[in-house]
Design a protein around this motif. Structure first.
Motif: not given
Ligand code: OOB
Length: 534
Positions: A307-309, A430, A329-333, A236, A439, A413, A353, A337, A234
């Motif tokens: 990864g989530a709130k 979404k 950390v609020f990130g996405m693949a 993260f 997810k 988001d 976040q 970030l 993953h």
């Molecule tokens: C991380 O990456 P993914 O690709 O599994 O999921 C991304 C989605 C975001 O678009 C958002 O919907 C949610 O996960 N998300 C959050 C969040 N971090 C991710 N929603 C609320 N608060 C947060 N802190 O989840 C990911 C990738 C890299 C680093 C950290 C998380």
């Protein structure tokens, strides 16, 4: 660029290079340079205590790269990699980079219904698995299904007992040509919103920036001991900053086979871990049990949660319970970030976040019509930048919807931005469930449910949950007798759906509530669960 990938426009690429975000190096530099600099220091520690110096890891990756070539794998070939947090994951990752073979990084939890479509979409020629998951699941059975179902997959390599397959290939090191730094190095999986999986190409240079800049903003140094508690595949745990970020500063990477408090606390104490990254439910779990366990967590300086709130209430209790700092950390693949900064006021660390990693990250927050909202108002986050994809792999049609005409990725988001630049995630536009960071694309699960003989129609929604943030509720309209939840989950398992995607609750309705335009109203369905009206 590899066929099926969308490059950054030349003008932006030039800007990212000129500003120094894109450097002309391949990802492999993290291990090659690290080995040159840190030689006999510890680079990697397995859960069982096996240790690898930088030189050993470097030599191992060289032997794997040569083995891959000897096994007939060629530059630009795609391979599916599905390994738990074992040292082989790291060695193979760098071996593949050196041989210019492109890994598609699947999660250990994935099963037939995820792996088969991923192999088909990527045209994977090989599949790398572990013998088992340590809890009785045998990946070699999955491999047998995959090679039968996907003709492109010619070889299976197994970490552990290979049975009729091959072990990880190794051979005496050979000279290998250097990769193009601006070409894709690997594929990450998207959390997804549709019925089919999406692959995210990450180039050497964009992912290098991702790892290095994340490491910097997280205060990583050569003294950092990073514990990989989430799956290494993953984004993260891999590069945000993750294990690659720790390697970029010459730190040490420790691998945890699972994120349970028992496993993790023992490793933190034994290896004097300084930092780790988890999803909110894991942080909550650790905070709940830490008082009852006599582990010494005094070396832990920082816990990264994302990864989530992560709600403000538990966020405010991190320091007193775990005795360390919190970084949200609020990130996405897909790329973007956001991190709270180590010198932010507590208020920001607890209630936001984070702010974008890179000065060149462009963020737009837009309303339903796609128009920018007023500053401070909430709307959907769109973004582009030096480490955010410009298109999913081989997905031209989907890309036309997932990106704006000028290349902004529609994250789905709903956020609000403070004057400081920090974002607060307020929801989602979404069709996806975020079950404690995992997810679940609603449409994908709905399609599986529709295959059940008693299901006439299906709609999947997230129901609010204190611990997980959301759990999954499947609403169905049935033909004939209504099945029980247990029967439905057994059916889904049989179809090879990953366990984390199974519904937690099943509700049978005579018909679905509809929106004004006659679509299923998921808002109304969630309201049925929460009892809220209006
Ligand atoms: C991380 O990456 P993914 O690709 O599994 O999921 C991304 C989605 C975001 O678009 C958002 O919907 C949610 O996960 N998300 C959050 C969040 N971090 C991710 N929603 C609320 N608060 C947060 N802190 O989840 C990911 C990738 C890299 C680093 C950290 C998380």
């Amino acid at each position: 660029m590899l066929d099926g990938c969308v490059p950054w426009p030349g003008e932006l690429a030039e800007r990212y290079r000129a500003a120094g975000y894109w450097v002309e190096q391949t990802l492999d530099v993290l291990l090659r340079d690290g080995a040159r600099r840190h030689l006999d220091r510890t680079a990697l520690v397995a859960a069982d205590g096996t240790r690898f110096t930088w030189a050993e890891l470097d030599a191992w990756a060289d032997r794997i790269a040569a083995g891959l070539v000897a096994a007939g794998l060629a530059p630009q070939d795609r391979v599916l990699v599905q390994l738990p947090n074992v040292p082989e994951f790291v060695a193979l990752f760098f071996g593949l980079l050196r041989a210019q073979v492109l890994p598609v990084l699947a999660l250990p939890a994935h099963r037939e219904s995820e792996i088969v479509p991923l192999c088909e979409l990527s045209g994977a020629v090989a599949y790398f698995v572990a013998e088992d998951d340590g809890a009785g699941y045998d990946y070699r059975d999955l491999a047998r299904t995959v090679i039968k179902a996907v003709p492109s997959v010619r070889q299976v390599f197994v970490v552990g007992d290979p049975a009729e397959f091959a072990p990880l290939p190794t051979a005496d090191p050979i000279e290998l040509p250097a990769a193009d730094p601006f070409a894709p190095a690997l594929f990450l999986l998207s959390g997804g919103t549709t019925g089919t999986p999406k692959l995210i190409p990450r180039t050497h240079t964009d992912y290098l920036y991702n790892a290095r800049a994340s490491a910097e903003v997280s205060g990583f140094t050569a003294e950092t001991v990073y514990l990989v508690a989430l799956p290494a595949a993953h984004n993260f745990a891999l590069a945000s900053p993750g294990l690659l970020g720790a390697m970029s500063t010459g730190g040490t990477v420790v691998l945890a086979p699972d994120p349970s408090a028992d496993t993790v606390f023992e490793l933190i104490e034994r290896e004097r871990v300084t930092v780790t990254a988890v999803v909110p439910p894991i942080a909550l779990l650790w905070m709940d049990v830490v008082d009852f366990m006599d582990a010494d967590l005094s070396t832990l300086e920082l816990i990264q949660v994302g990864g989530a709130k992560f709600n403000p209430e538990p966020a405010a209790r991190v320091r007193e319970t775990l005795g360390c700092d919190l970084q949200q950390v609020f990130g996405m693949a897909e790329g973007l970030l956001n991190f709270t900064r180590l010198d932010d006021a507590d208020e920001l660390k607890i209630t936001t976040q984070g702010a974008p990693l890179c000065p060149a990250d462009e963020l737009l927050i837009v309303d339903e019509e796609g128009e920018p909202v007023a500053p401070g108002e909430s709307g959907e986050l769109l973004t582009r930048g030096p480490y955010t994809l410009r298109g999913y792999y081989r997905a031209a049609e989907h890309n036309s919807r997932a990106f704006t005409a000028d290349g902004f990725y529609r994250s789905g988001d709903v956020v609000r931005q403070l004057p400081s630049g920090h974002l607060i995630v307020e929801g989602r536009r979404k069709d996806q469930i975020n079950r404690g960071g995992e997810k679940i694309p609603a449409e994908e699960l709905e399609n599986h449910l529709l295959a059940h003989p008693a299901v006439h129609d299906a709609a999947v929604v997230g129901m609010p949950d204190e611990v997980m943030g959301e759990r999954t509720c499947a609403f169905v309209v049935v033909k004939g007798d209504a099945p029980a939840l247990r029967e439905v989950t057994a059916f889904l398992r049989e179809r090879g759906v990953a366990a984390y995607k199974l519904p937690d609750r099943l509700e049978v309705l005579d018909e679905f509530p509809q929106t004004k335009v006659g679509k299923v109203s998921k808002v109304a369905l969630v309201r049925l669960l929460t009892g809220e009206d209006g």
